[in-house]
Write an enzyme that holds these catalytic residues in place. Structure first.
Site, short mmCIF file in Angstrom:
data_model
loop_
_atom_site.label_atom_id
_atom_site.label_comp_id
_atom_site.label_asym_id
_atom_site.label_seq_id
_atom_site.Cartn_x
_atom_site.Cartn_y
_atom_site.Cartn_z
N TYR A 100 0.82 -1.21 0.00
CA TYR A 100 0.00 0.00 0.00
C TYR A 100 0.86 1.27 0.00
O TYR A 100 1.84 1.36 0.76
CB TYR A 100 -0.91 0.03 1.22
CG TYR A 100 -2.18 -0.77 1.11
CD1 TYR A 100 -2.25 -1.93 0.31
CD2 TYR A 100 -3.33 -0.40 1.80
CE1 TYR A 100 -3.42 -2.66 0.20
CE2 TYR A 100 -4.49 -1.13 1.71
CZ TYR A 100 -4.53 -2.27 0.91
OH TYR A 100 -5.70 -2.99 0.82
N ASP A 117 -8.59 -14.84 4.60
CA ASP A 117 -9.23 -14.73 5.91
C ASP A 117 -10.72 -14.48 5.69
O ASP A 117 -11.11 -13.45 5.14
CB ASP A 117 -8.62 -13.58 6.71
CG ASP A 117 -9.21 -13.45 8.10
OD1 ASP A 117 -9.95 -14.36 8.53
OD2 ASP A 117 -8.92 -12.43 8.76
N THR A 169 -15.77 -11.37 9.11
CA THR A 169 -16.81 -10.40 8.79
C THR A 169 -16.65 -9.93 7.35
O THR A 169 -17.62 -9.78 6.62
CB THR A 169 -16.72 -9.19 9.75
OG1 THR A 169 -16.86 -9.68 11.10
CG2 THR A 169 -17.82 -8.20 9.46
N ASP A 172 -4.77 -6.39 10.97
CA ASP A 172 -4.90 -7.85 11.02
C ASP A 172 -4.29 -8.49 9.77
O ASP A 172 -3.61 -9.52 9.85
CB ASP A 172 -6.36 -8.26 11.19
CG ASP A 172 -7.28 -7.66 10.13
OD1 ASP A 172 -6.93 -6.63 9.51
OD2 ASP A 172 -8.38 -8.22 9.92
N ARG A 173 -4.50 -7.86 8.62
CA ARG A 173 -3.90 -8.37 7.39
C ARG A 173 -2.37 -8.24 7.44
O ARG A 173 -1.65 -9.16 7.07
CB ARG A 173 -4.46 -7.62 6.19
CG ARG A 173 -5.94 -7.87 5.94
CD ARG A 173 -6.51 -6.92 4.90
NE ARG A 173 -5.89 -7.14 3.58
CZ ARG A 173 -6.03 -6.28 2.56
NH1 ARG A 173 -6.72 -5.16 2.72
NH2 ARG A 173 -5.46 -6.55 1.40
N GLY A 191 -5.36 -3.02 6.76
CA GLY A 191 -5.81 -3.45 8.08
C GLY A 191 -4.69 -4.13 8.85
O GLY A 191 -3.96 -4.96 8.30
#
Length: 251
Positions: A92, A121, A124, A101-102, A99
């Site tokens: 990025y 993953d 949600t 978490d990523r 994120g």
């Protein structure tokens, strides 16, 4: 005995935790919804907390209240996505937009085995990320999760899909009622996304020897042929957090 470090993967709906001892070993602690936190006391000493926060403000408040009650003296370290760390480079242009978490899953996976890796993953949201053998994050995809897809339709047509909340859906199956059709359709959209990710990996990237790692609560919905191609790794974010905690220990 030296107090433990508490690692927290605070997602949109659930909180996963692990303890890290003085030698750097991880022991899974609990995987709970935010509503269940208050009834789950800590029974071990914690000197510091390493946190990956993905959930929104309400989730943050619930977690902060729990930490204040259970670990009032612990120093809290919130980890954020970075441009480069632990031999991994973020794709990025604005690293913080990825994120955490990523980011931590990528870092954790690559530092475990330095080879091309596809990480899917299914929580949600469904996230897909590629990291090559040199630790370069190549980018990824984000799509609505299975339950989110289902709920979006149910919210728009609550009478038609009155029974939808009781079902998960089935891959490769044809629904014989409207609720069945909705559930099965969402599961097969998820399955199609995974198949496309594998197709891109093998044809566009030309990866022949790579790791396929799954995490997230919807992984069991995949058909057996896809599940057999990869391995389920629910602890990748915690592994990434552990790298940060171990690094701080050395400083």
């Amino acid at each position: 005995m030296k107090p433990n470090k508490l690692l927290i993967d605070a997602g949109n709906t659930r909180v996963k935790t692990a303890l890290m001892d003085a030698e750097g070993h991880l022991e899974p602690l609990f995987n709970l919804s935010y509503a269940e936190l208050a009834a789950n006391p800590m029974d071990v000493a914690v000197e510091s907390v390493w946190l990956a926060m993905v959930g929104g403000k309400p989730q943050q408040l619930l977690l902060n209240d729990w930490l204040q009650l259970q670990c009032p003296a612990a120093e809290v370290h919130t980890v954020n996505s970075e441009a480069e760390h632990f031999n991994v480079t973020n794709a990025y242009a604005q690293p913080g937009d990825l994120g955490v978490d990523r980011w931590l899953a990528i870092v954790g996976a690559y530092n475990e085995a330095q080879k091309p890796t596809l990480i899917i993953d299914a929580g949600t949201a469904i996230t897909v990320d590629w990291v090559d053998r040199d630790g370069r994050h190549l980018g990824g995809w984000i799509a609505p999760g299975v339950e989110l897809m289902q709920n979006t339709v149910v919210e728009r047509a609550p009478k038609v899909f009155a029974n939808a909340g009781d079902m998960w859906g089935r891959a490769n199956q044809l629904g014989k009622s409207t609720p069945d059709g909705l559930m099965d359709g969402c599961v097969n959209m998820f399955t199609g996304l995974v198949r496309q990710a594998v197709q891109v990996t093998e044809t566009e990237l030309d990866w022949l020897d790579y790791r396929l790692l799954y995490s997230g609560g919807s992984t069991p919905l995949l058909p057996i042929d896809l599940k057999r191609r990869g391995e389920t790794r629910t602890e990748l974010v915690l592994q990434g957090l552990a790298l940060y905690a171990r690094e701080a220990e050395k400083c």
